[in-house]
Design a protein around this motif. Structure first.
Motif, PDB file in Angstrom:
ATOM      1  N   ASP A 124       0.740  -1.058   0.278  1.00  0.00           N
ATOM      2  CA  ASP A 124       0.208  -0.272   0.031  1.00  0.00           C
ATOM      3  C   ASP A 124       0.868   1.478  -0.047  1.00  0.00           C
ATOM      4  O   ASP A 124       0.367   2.222  -0.145  1.00  0.00           O
ATOM      5  CB  ASP A 124      -0.734  -0.240   1.314  1.00  0.00           C
ATOM      6  CG  ASP A 124      -1.809  -0.716   1.041  1.00  0.00           C
ATOM      7  OD1 ASP A 124      -2.480  -1.018  -0.157  1.00  0.00           O
ATOM      8  OD2 ASP A 124      -2.645  -1.590   2.234  1.00  0.00           O
ATOM      9  N   LEU A 125       2.451   1.601   0.537  1.00  0.00           N
ATOM     10  CA  LEU A 125       2.991   2.239  -0.230  1.00  0.00           C
ATOM     11  C   LEU A 125       3.269   2.819  -0.710  1.00  0.00           C
ATOM     12  O   LEU A 125       3.423   1.825  -1.439  1.00  0.00           O
ATOM     13  CB  LEU A 125       3.801   2.597   1.634  1.00  0.00           C
ATOM     14  CG  LEU A 125       4.088   1.507   2.744  1.00  0.00           C
ATOM     15  CD1 LEU A 125       5.531   1.450   3.139  1.00  0.00           C
ATOM     16  CD2 LEU A 125       2.988   2.844   3.360  1.00  0.00           C
ATOM     17  N   GLU A 126       4.019   3.815  -1.773  1.00  0.00           N
ATOM     18  CA  GLU A 126       4.703   4.414  -2.003  1.00  0.00           C
ATOM     19  C   GLU A 126       5.500   3.980  -2.662  1.00  0.00           C
ATOM     20  O   GLU A 126       6.429   3.671  -1.966  1.00  0.00           O
ATOM     21  CB  GLU A 126       4.553   6.227  -3.088  1.00  0.00           C
ATOM     22  CG  GLU A 126       5.404   6.570  -1.695  1.00  0.00           C
ATOM     23  CD  GLU A 126       6.437   7.065  -2.118  1.00  0.00           C
ATOM     24  OE1 GLU A 126       6.957   6.571  -3.228  1.00  0.00           O
ATOM     25  OE2 GLU A 126       7.498   6.944  -1.094  1.00  0.00           O
ATOM     26  N   PRO A 127       6.279   3.383  -3.399  1.00  0.00           N
ATOM     27  CA  PRO A 127       7.085   2.738  -3.903  1.00  0.00           C
ATOM     28  C   PRO A 127       8.462   3.067  -3.453  1.00  0.00           C
ATOM     29  O   PRO A 127       9.308   2.041  -2.861  1.00  0.00           O
ATOM     30  CB  PRO A 127       7.207   3.031  -5.216  1.00  0.00           C
ATOM     31  CG  PRO A 127       6.480   2.950  -6.295  1.00  0.00           C
ATOM     32  CD  PRO A 127       5.878   4.096  -5.552  1.00  0.00           C
ATOM     33  N   THR A 128       9.098   4.167  -3.238  1.00  0.00           N
ATOM     34  CA  THR A 128      10.435   4.647  -2.790  1.00  0.00           C
ATOM     35  C   THR A 128      10.359   4.500  -1.339  1.00  0.00           C
ATOM     36  O   THR A 128      11.035   3.792  -0.713  1.00  0.00           O
ATOM     37  CB  THR A 128       9.959   6.442  -3.230  1.00  0.00           C
ATOM     38  OG1 THR A 128      10.816   6.538  -4.487  1.00  0.00           O
ATOM     39  CG2 THR A 128      11.515   6.964  -2.126  1.00  0.00           C
ATOM     40  N   ARG A 129       9.114   4.619  -0.578  1.00  0.00           N
ATOM     41  CA  ARG A 129       8.897   4.227   0.864  1.00  0.00           C
ATOM     42  C   ARG A 129       8.859   2.978   1.268  1.00  0.00           C
ATOM     43  O   ARG A 129       9.602   1.995   1.718  1.00  0.00           O
ATOM     44  CB  ARG A 129       7.147   4.445   1.090  1.00  0.00           C
ATOM     45  CG  ARG A 129       7.065   4.792   2.389  1.00  0.00           C
ATOM     46  CD  ARG A 129       8.706   5.269   3.755  1.00  0.00           C
ATOM     47  NE  ARG A 129       8.130   5.659   5.020  1.00  0.00           N
ATOM     48  CZ  ARG A 129       8.666   5.057   5.900  1.00  0.00           C
ATOM     49  NH1 ARG A 129      10.352   5.685   5.635  1.00  0.00           N
ATOM     50  NH2 ARG A 129       8.251   5.473   7.327  1.00  0.00           N
ATOM     51  N   ARG A 130       8.386   1.842  -0.197  1.00  0.00           N
ATOM     52  CA  ARG A 130       8.558   0.866   0.267  1.00  0.00           C
ATOM     53  C   ARG A 130       9.674   0.131   0.182  1.00  0.00           C
ATOM     54  O   ARG A 130       9.471  -0.623   1.408  1.00  0.00           O
ATOM     55  CB  ARG A 130       7.040   0.010  -1.081  1.00  0.00           C
ATOM     56  CG  ARG A 130       7.115  -1.514  -0.812  1.00  0.00           C
ATOM     57  CD  ARG A 130       6.241  -1.888  -1.484  1.00  0.00           C
ATOM     58  NE  ARG A 130       6.566  -1.513  -3.117  1.00  0.00           N
ATOM     59  CZ  ARG A 130       5.336  -0.550  -3.877  1.00  0.00           C
ATOM     60  NH1 ARG A 130       4.270  -0.294  -3.521  1.00  0.00           N
ATOM     61  NH2 ARG A 130       5.369  -0.102  -5.092  1.00  0.00           N
ATOM     62  N   VAL A 131      10.930   0.793  -0.245  1.00  0.00           N
ATOM     63  CA  VAL A 131      11.620   0.043  -0.752  1.00  0.00           C
ATOM     64  C   VAL A 131      12.676   0.319   0.755  1.00  0.00           C
ATOM     65  O   VAL A 131      13.438  -0.510   0.792  1.00  0.00           O
ATOM     66  CB  VAL A 131      12.401   0.708  -1.871  1.00  0.00           C
ATOM     67  CG1 VAL A 131      14.114   0.120  -1.892  1.00  0.00           C
ATOM     68  CG2 VAL A 131      11.780  -0.118  -3.338  1.00  0.00           C
ATOM     69  N   GLU A 132      12.534   1.723   0.767  1.00  0.00           N
ATOM     70  CA  GLU A 132      13.421   2.184   2.263  1.00  0.00           C
ATOM     71  C   GLU A 132      12.435   1.247   3.543  1.00  0.00           C
ATOM     72  O   GLU A 132      13.668   0.556   3.894  1.00  0.00           O
ATOM     73  CB  GLU A 132      13.111   3.516   2.616  1.00  0.00           C
ATOM     74  CG  GLU A 132      13.293   4.324   1.830  1.00  0.00           C
ATOM     75  CD  GLU A 132      12.890   5.973   2.111  1.00  0.00           C
ATOM     76  OE1 GLU A 132      11.853   6.159   2.609  1.00  0.00           O
ATOM     77  OE2 GLU A 132      13.206   7.125   1.312  1.00  0.00           O
ATOM     78  N   VAL A 133      11.251   0.705   4.043  1.00  0.00           N
ATOM     79  CA  VAL A 133      10.994   0.066   4.658  1.00  0.00           C
ATOM     80  C   VAL A 133      11.037  -1.869   5.031  1.00  0.00           C
ATOM     81  O   VAL A 133      11.694  -2.143   5.798  1.00  0.00           O
ATOM     82  CB  VAL A 133       9.529  -0.492   4.703  1.00  0.00           C
ATOM     83  CG1 VAL A 133       8.789  -1.175   5.845  1.00  0.00           C
ATOM     84  CG2 VAL A 133       8.719   2.056   4.995  1.00  0.00           C
ATOM     85  N   ALA A 134      11.495  -1.877   3.638  1.00  0.00           N
ATOM     86  CA  ALA A 134      12.107  -3.687   3.282  1.00  0.00           C
ATOM     87  C   ALA A 134      13.121  -2.903   3.567  1.00  0.00           C
ATOM     88  O   ALA A 134      13.681  -4.144   4.400  1.00  0.00           O
ATOM     89  CB  ALA A 134      11.653  -3.678   1.382  1.00  0.00           C
TER      90      ALA A 134
END
Length: 421
Positions: free
Chosen positions: A187-197
């Protein structure tokens, strides 16, 4: 609204149970949706609530009738359409926590928590921020100061995130199962999704990757440093790792396999050699395999492992040595239910079920599906021409291949409002 406290901190609100007016639980709060605006504090427009089925839906603040310690009460009307943030909206837990802001009295700070408050008109807005100062000259002797400041005492909350940390977000999601965390990341936008992962440890990231859509998997794997990508692939189930590598160019696949431990890479290479929609392409190479002389007590202790897939824990596959795939000659299967009825000292060879006919690695998907359905099996053994066990195809492996490729993203729930009261 009534019975609503004047102020509530979002980090404490996350995870709170949501009830309808009759006291039935609707779901749990997972985040708060705000709209950042010029010339005034951000307005709170609603809650992201996780309802049964791991679906995250939007509940407007106009539907919230009470926020009490440990519970949120709604009108009972819930729109079951999957939540998707609009361009103007921000998620407090997922996006604002850890964001760097400028302090009006000088210096910078990281947002640790956000207080939302209801005004006399019933509208909600961000009123305060709990922040941790970022010292201009870091010192081992001085701890970063934390304090609560009014929203007006900071600027830059709406700035684009650069290098935003993910620690606080992950702390909020710490109790989530891998599939639920995968939904949250998606559900996160792509940049944030990668940061969290990237902030997840390897084992946790491996579990989450197995639950994400293919595009998200590839996006995250490519963002990893190559050595770490190989470590994460090793932590994944071999069949899931093979499926992910199958989405990459051949040169990248060869590089990653070369960085993996030889034993781990060998299993993945074997799986990559099979067609995707065959028993060989779907199977896992790590079922529970024991010899016929092993006791039921030993078998029960083995299937008790917490990291074992429930479908694989329901039976033990009995073979001649060696006991790692490809094994010695396949003998049969002992089901968990049978083991629970027999004395613990009984050898598996005395209770083995030899009636289950294994399939070949080339067996097509629909034939495997028919076998599982016809005999009410949770897993089907796969053998080679010498009847050596190569792996097993479990029910969840088959479902992953029968469902549409984008099944994790399909919004097939009712979209109308339903009264949960």
């Amino acid at each position: 609204m009534n019975s609503v406290p004047n102020r509530v901190f979002v980090a404490r609100l996350a995870g709170t149970k949501v009830f309808d007016p009759l006291g039935d639980q609707v779901g749990r709060v997972r985040d708060v949706v705000v709209v950042l605006r010029a010339g005034g504090p951000p307005v709170v427009v609603g809650l992201v609530v996780e309802v049964p089925g791991r679906r995250r839906v939007f509940v407007p603040m106009t539907r919230v009738t009470a926020v009490n310690p440990g519970q949120v009460i709604t009108t009972g009307l819930v729109n079951l359409r999957r939540f998707e943030a609009r361009t103007s909206e921000e998620l407090v837990v997922a996006e604002l926590l850890d964001r760097t802001v400028d302090l009006v009295d000088g210096g910078q700070a990281a947002v640790v928590d956000v207080a939302i408050e209801q005004d006399r008109t019933g509208d909600w807005h961000i009123s305060q921020l709990f922040v941790r100062e970022r010292p201009t000259k870091p010192s081992l002797l001085r701890r970063a100061e934390t304090r609560t400041v009014p929203y007006e005492a900071v600027t830059g909350l709406a700035r684009t995130r650069v290098g935003q940390a993910a620690d606080l977000l992950l702390a909020q999601y710490e109790d989530l199962k891998p599939a639920d965390l995968a939904d949250a990341l998606h559900d996160l936008e792509p940049t944030r999704r990668v940061e969290v992962a990237l902030a997840l440890h390897d084992e946790r990231l491996a579990d989450v990757l197995e639950e994400l859509p293919d595009d998200d998997q590839v996006e995250i794997l490519r963002a990893l440093e190559r050595r770490r990508a190989a470590d994460v692939l090793e932590a994944m189930e071999p069949d899931d790792a093979a499926d992910l590598l199958g989405e990459l160019p051949d040169d990248q696949v060869a590089e990653l396999l070369g960085l993996m431990e030889p034993d781990e890479a060998r299993d993945v290479r074997r799986l990559l050699a099979y067609e995707d929609d065959t028993a060989g392409g779907m199977m896992t190479t790590e079922p529970v395999v024991l010899g016929p002389e092993s006791t039921i007590a030993h078998a029960l202790a083995t299937v008790r492992r917490a990291d074992l897939n429930p479908a694989l824990a329901a039976q033990v596959f009995v073979t001649r040595p060696p006991l790692e795939t490809p094994t010695g000659r396949f003998i049969g299967v002992v089901h968990l239910q049978r083991m629970l009825r027999e004395p613990p000292h009984e050898p598996l060879g005395n209770v083995v079920d030899t009636d289950i006919e294994p399939c070949a690695a080339s067996t097509p998907l629909m034939a495997v599906t028919r076998e599982l359905a016809a005999y009410n099996l949770l897993a089907l053994p796969v053998v080679d021409a010498q009847r050596r066990l190569l792996g097993v195809v479990s029910v969840d492996d088959v479902l992953d291949h029968l469902l549409p490729e984008d099944w994790r993203e399909i919004d097939d729930e009712p979209t109308e409002e339903v009264n949960c009261g």
